[in-house]
Structures are given as structure tokens and as C-alpha cells.
Design a protein around this motif. Structure first.
Motif, PDB file in Angstrom:
ATOM      1  N   GLN A  51      18.126 -31.258  -2.654  1.00 51.79           N
ATOM      2  CA  GLN A  51      18.540 -31.500  -1.423  1.00 51.79           C
ATOM      3  C   GLN A  51      19.866 -30.881  -0.861  1.00 51.79           C
ATOM      4  OE1 GLN A  51      16.184 -35.646  -0.835  1.00 51.79           O
ATOM      5  NE2 GLN A  51      17.815 -35.072   0.553  1.00 51.79           N
ATOM      6  N   PHE A  52      20.850 -31.127  -1.912  1.00 48.98           N
ATOM      7  CA  PHE A  52      22.446 -30.639  -1.700  1.00 48.98           C
ATOM      8  C   PHE A  52      22.252 -29.134  -1.691  1.00 48.98           C
ATOM      9  CE2 PHE A  52      22.726 -34.772  -3.777  1.00 48.98           C
ATOM     10  CZ  PHE A  52      23.392 -35.270  -2.738  1.00 48.98           C
ATOM     11  N   ASP A  53      21.712 -28.483  -2.489  1.00 48.43           N
ATOM     12  CA  ASP A  53      21.476 -27.148  -2.436  1.00 48.43           C
ATOM     13  C   ASP A  53      20.805 -26.367  -1.108  1.00 48.43           C
ATOM     14  OD1 ASP A  53      22.560 -27.015  -5.139  1.00 48.43           O
ATOM     15  OD2 ASP A  53      20.604 -26.722  -6.265  1.00 48.43           O
ATOM     16  N   GLU A  54      19.900 -27.155  -0.768  1.00 46.06           N
ATOM     17  CA  GLU A  54      19.101 -26.730   0.560  1.00 46.06           C
ATOM     18  C   GLU A  54      20.298 -26.927   1.860  1.00 46.06           C
ATOM     19  OE1 GLU A  54      15.931 -29.073   1.241  1.00 46.06           O
ATOM     20  OE2 GLU A  54      14.763 -28.319  -0.247  1.00 46.06           O
ATOM     21  N   MET A  55      21.263 -27.895   1.538  1.00 52.35           N
ATOM     22  CA  MET A  55      22.276 -27.963   2.672  1.00 52.35           C
ATOM     23  C   MET A  55      23.314 -26.967   2.733  1.00 52.35           C
ATOM     24  SD  MET A  55      23.198 -31.923   2.465  1.00 52.35           S
ATOM     25  CE  MET A  55      24.409 -31.919   3.764  1.00 52.35           C
ATOM     26  N   ILE A  56      23.754 -26.481   1.478  1.00 58.04           N
ATOM     27  CA  ILE A  56      24.525 -25.530   1.329  1.00 58.04           C
ATOM     28  C   ILE A  56      23.784 -23.970   1.628  1.00 58.04           C
ATOM     29  CG2 ILE A  56      25.659 -23.940  -0.381  1.00 58.04           C
ATOM     30  CD1 ILE A  56      26.412 -26.524  -2.000  1.00 58.04           C
ATOM     31  N   ASP A  57      22.495 -23.896   1.321  1.00 63.25           N
ATOM     32  CA  ASP A  57      21.998 -22.605   1.635  1.00 63.25           C
ATOM     33  C   ASP A  57      22.190 -22.620   3.422  1.00 63.25           C
ATOM     34  OD1 ASP A  57      21.483 -21.882  -1.042  1.00 63.25           O
ATOM     35  OD2 ASP A  57      19.543 -22.579  -0.851  1.00 63.25           O
ATOM     36  N   ALA A  73      33.512 -26.375   4.165  1.00 65.91           N
ATOM     37  CA  ALA A  73      32.147 -27.205   4.523  1.00 65.91           C
ATOM     38  C   ALA A  73      31.148 -27.471   3.095  1.00 65.91           C
ATOM     39  CB  ALA A  73      31.518 -26.562   5.590  1.00 65.91           C
ATOM     40  N   VAL A  74      30.917 -25.911   2.722  1.00 66.15           N
ATOM     41  CA  VAL A  74      30.364 -26.049   1.386  1.00 66.15           C
ATOM     42  C   VAL A  74      30.753 -26.725   0.095  1.00 66.15           C
ATOM     43  CG1 VAL A  74      29.315 -24.338  -0.297  1.00 66.15           C
ATOM     44  CG2 VAL A  74      29.125 -23.868   2.206  1.00 66.15           C
ATOM     45  N   ALA A  75      32.074 -26.601   0.092  1.00 65.83           N
ATOM     46  CA  ALA A  75      32.746 -27.252  -1.212  1.00 65.83           C
ATOM     47  C   ALA A  75      32.487 -28.802  -1.188  1.00 65.83           C
ATOM     48  CB  ALA A  75      34.280 -26.942  -1.600  1.00 65.83           C
ATOM     49  N   CYS A  76      32.965 -29.257   0.140  1.00 67.07           N
ATOM     50  CA  CYS A  76      32.475 -30.654   0.256  1.00 67.07           C
ATOM     51  C   CYS A  76      31.221 -31.203   0.081  1.00 67.07           C
ATOM     52  CB  CYS A  76      33.106 -31.117   1.647  1.00 67.07           C
ATOM     53  SG  CYS A  76      34.933 -31.326   1.810  1.00 67.07           S
ATOM     54  N   VAL A  77      30.276 -30.358   0.405  1.00 68.78           N
ATOM     55  CA  VAL A  77      28.861 -31.071  -0.201  1.00 68.78           C
ATOM     56  C   VAL A  77      28.727 -31.031  -1.732  1.00 68.78           C
ATOM     57  CG1 VAL A  77      26.460 -30.213  -0.049  1.00 68.78           C
ATOM     58  CG2 VAL A  77      27.712 -29.847   1.773  1.00 68.78           C
ATOM     59  N   ASP A  78      29.386 -30.018  -2.127  1.00 74.09           N
ATOM     60  CA  ASP A  78      29.515 -30.240  -3.843  1.00 74.09           C
ATOM     61  C   ASP A  78      30.129 -31.665  -4.068  1.00 74.09           C
ATOM     62  OD1 ASP A  78      27.826 -28.150  -4.692  1.00 74.09           O
ATOM     63  OD2 ASP A  78      29.361 -26.698  -4.592  1.00 74.09           O
ATOM     64  N   ALA A  79      31.347 -31.897  -3.555  1.00 75.05           N
ATOM     65  CA  ALA A  79      32.124 -32.997  -3.822  1.00 75.05           C
ATOM     66  C   ALA A  79      31.264 -34.360  -3.462  1.00 75.05           C
ATOM     67  CB  ALA A  79      33.419 -32.842  -3.222  1.00 75.05           C
ATOM     68  N   PHE A  80      30.734 -34.653  -2.465  1.00 76.31           N
ATOM     69  CA  PHE A  80      30.371 -35.977  -2.035  1.00 76.31           C
ATOM     70  C   PHE A  80      28.927 -35.892  -2.894  1.00 76.31           C
ATOM     71  CE2 PHE A  80      28.928 -33.860   2.057  1.00 76.31           C
ATOM     72  CZ  PHE A  80      27.640 -33.997   1.776  1.00 76.31           C
ATOM     73  N   GLY A  81      28.316 -34.681  -3.142  1.00 74.73           N
ATOM     74  CA  GLY A  81      27.043 -34.831  -3.947  1.00 74.73           C
ATOM     75  C   GLY A  81      27.101 -35.198  -5.217  1.00 74.73           C
ATOM     76  N   GLU A  82      27.950 -34.815  -5.927  1.00 73.59           N
ATOM     77  CA  GLU A  82      28.212 -34.510  -7.441  1.00 73.59           C
ATOM     78  C   GLU A  82      29.119 -35.654  -8.024  1.00 73.59           C
ATOM     79  OE1 GLU A  82      28.319 -30.763  -9.041  1.00 73.59           O
ATOM     80  OE2 GLU A  82      26.123 -30.624  -8.850  1.00 73.59           O
ATOM     81  N   THR A  83      29.833 -36.210  -7.475  1.00 78.54           N
ATOM     82  CA  THR A  83      31.012 -36.808  -7.674  1.00 78.54           C
ATOM     83  C   THR A  83      30.323 -38.464  -8.197  1.00 78.54           C
ATOM     84  OG1 THR A  83      32.797 -35.714  -6.486  1.00 78.54           O
ATOM     85  CG2 THR A  83      33.385 -37.930  -7.522  1.00 78.54           C
ATOM     86  N   ASP A  84      30.797 -38.832  -9.165  1.00 85.09           N
ATOM     87  CA  ASP A  84      30.277 -40.229  -9.655  1.00 85.09           C
ATOM     88  C   ASP A  84      31.355 -41.231  -9.579  1.00 85.09           C
ATOM     89  OD1 ASP A  84      29.505 -42.330 -10.885  1.00 85.09           O
ATOM     90  OD2 ASP A  84      28.603 -41.316 -12.477  1.00 85.09           O
TER      91      ASP A  84
END
Length: 287
Positions: A141-147, A194-205
Motif C-alpha cells: 500500500q505504501f509502495d502504491e502511494m509512492i508510485d 513527499a515520497v521520503a515521508c511515506v517511507d518514514a511514517f510507513g516503516e518507522t516502529d
């Protein structure tokens, strides 16, 4: 002081309204401090000092290539608090992605100067679905957002905000003008941020950060949230000592528009009850 400079030289746009005990408002992705304006105005009129700022890469702030990890973003929050002399008797309120800055500040900066916190529609404690986090969302789902952002950023945000505000085929809790306003703010963001923050909020535990809160904490979330499932908020409230949870029945992720008055009332009640660290027992009931 419309801009402050962070420790790595990034300039962040800051808004300050009112006098009194500081309340720092951290916005969600992909918006800006302006999304807090109705709440900030109500806080200022109620005797608080409302401070909001545009996250690096968004709104009117600088767009550096690096620094979109939560350690750096929490350092930015610390630098805003220091520059604004708002690092004593302060409350932190984070919406969506902004909840991550709150959590990481409480652990990385030992909650310096903070007497209460609030998480609204927050991504804390963990958004990614893993073997030990079945309530999260799959990485796809996060990958789809980035794409979508990479292929056509304006088109992606036009669709995204319908889901964000709970717009359906037959009804909408917000006007077309609100959708247009949010779209305009989102498109001020840089592509890399915009893209980097998707990774940040998607993957940060943030599960390891929860024990660092140690102050009265309010968790608010809509049960109709199609961006951050309400179970995420329930997990946060269950694992932050003494946290109070309020669920807004049927409310979307962007509840700060359709549920504006209720949100303002709940935050003012909570902040008033926690003035100078006063106990909150009995102020709210967990639902």
C-alpha cells in the motif's frame, strides 16, 4: 519570527498565535501548519500560545534533500521549541504523521519541557504490517502511494484527499473547496520530501518510544478512518501509560474539518485539565 533555523541549517516556517502556556501543533502529511488554523485560533483565544510550523519539505519551509527520518524530524521539533522559547510547561499535539514527531521527541529528547501530549489520527505506534504487528498495512500500500506520487503527483493528491476526508459517491463531509484547499497545500511539497515521508511514517516502529511518554496523553481517532485504521490508535492508547482514548464514530482521517468543533472542545478540555501537569483522572472516559 516567521522562520527558525534548525541544527542542520534548514529553515522552517513557524506561526505563533496568542500568549500563555505553549501548545505545539505538528501537522500531518502532506499538509502544512495552516491545517491547524481553526484549532490554533481557538487555543489563542482560550489563553494558550499556539505554535505551529511547516515540516521540512512542506508548505513554506525549506526542501532539503535529506532529513526525512524521524530522528531528524524530532530534532526539528526540538529546535522549534528552543527557538520559540517554548520548551517549558509545553504540550505537544501531533496529527497523523505528526504523532511520530511527538513519540520520537519523547524518547530521543526525554520529553524535555513537555507536560502533556495528544495524538490525533496518529500513525503511532506502527503502521507497517509485520509478523508481530498484524494490525498494520501491507508494504504494497505504501509502495502504491509512492508510485502514484512519482507518476502524477497532482492526480494522486486529488484522489487521496477524497479518501482522507471520507468523500463517497453519495455524500461528502467536506466541501469541494476544502478538497481544493488541501490539494493546493499538498502540491507545495517537494517530490523527494513527499515520497521520503511515506517511507518514514510507513516503516518507522514507535513501539519502543511509548514507554517514554510519562505525561498525560490524549488519543483521538475516527472509526471511519480509511488512511490510518482506528486499531492503530487503540494500540497506542493501550501501551501509553494512563492514556485516554476518544473515538469519533464514523469520522474520517481528516477529522479536523468535519469534527472541528468537537476536536477543539476535547483538546481545550484536556489541555485545561493538564495545565502545569495537573492530573486528568475523570476528565475523560476511555472508549
Amino acid at each position: 519570527m516567521p522562520y527558525i533555523e534548525t541544527r542542520d541549517g534548514t529553515e522552517l516556517y513557524v506561526k505563533e498565535w496568542g500568549d500563555g502556556r505553549p501548545v505545539i501543533l505538528i501537522h500531518g502529511w502532506p499538509l502544512s501548519a495552516d491545517s491547524w488554523d481553526p484549532v490554533a485560533l481557538a487555543l489563542a483565544e482560550s489563553g494558550f500560545r499556539a505554535i505551529s510550523y511547516d515540516r521540512r519539505g512542506f508548505g513554506r519551509s525549506d526542501q532539503p534533500f535529506d532529513g526525512y527520518d524521524y530522528d531528524t524530524l524530532s530534532d526539528d521539533l526540538a529546535d522549534v521549541m528552543d527557538a520559540m522559547e517554548a520548551d517549558e510547561d509545553a504540550s505537544l499535539v501531533g496529527f497523523s504523521m505528526g504523532g511520530g514527531e511527538v513519540a520520537r521527541y519523547m524518547s530521543r529528547h526525554q520529553g524535555k519541557g513537555v507536560v502533556s501530549t495528544a495524538l490525533v489520527g496518529s500513525i503511532v505506534p506502527f503502521m507497517l504490517k509485520t509478523g508481530d504487528n498484524p494490525d498494520g498495512l501491507p508494504r504494497e500500500q505504501f509502495d502504491e502511494m509512492i508510485d502514484g506520487i512519482m507518476q502524477d503527483k497532482p492526480a494522486f493528491f486529488a484522489t487521496f484527499f477524497k479518501q482522507f476526508f471520507g468523500v463517497g459517491m453519495l455524500s461528502s463531509p467536506v466541501s469541494q473547496e476544502v478538497l481544493d484547499w488541501a490539494w493546493g497545500i499538498a502540491n507545495q511539497s517537494g517530490l523527494k520530501p513527499a515520497v521520503a515521508c511515506v517511507d518514514a511514517f510507513g516503516e518507522t516502529d514507535f513501539r519502543g518510544d511509548l514507554s517514554s511518554f510519562g505525561v498525560p496523553t490524549l488519543v483521538i481517532h475516527g472509526t471511519g478512518d480509511a488512511i490510518v485504521p482506528v486499531q492503530i490508535a487503540r494500540n497506542a492508547a493501550a501501551n501509553i501509560a494512563g492514556a485516554q482514548l476518544i473515538e469519533y464514530d464514523g469520522a474520517p482521517h481528516g477529522l479536523f474539518v468535519p469534527e472541528r468543533d468537537r476536536l477543539i472542545d476535547d483538546l481545550l478540555t484536556f489541555l485545561g485539565a493538564t495545565h502545569a501537569g495537573a492530573p486528568t483522572t475523570g476528565a475523560f472516559q476511555q472508549v
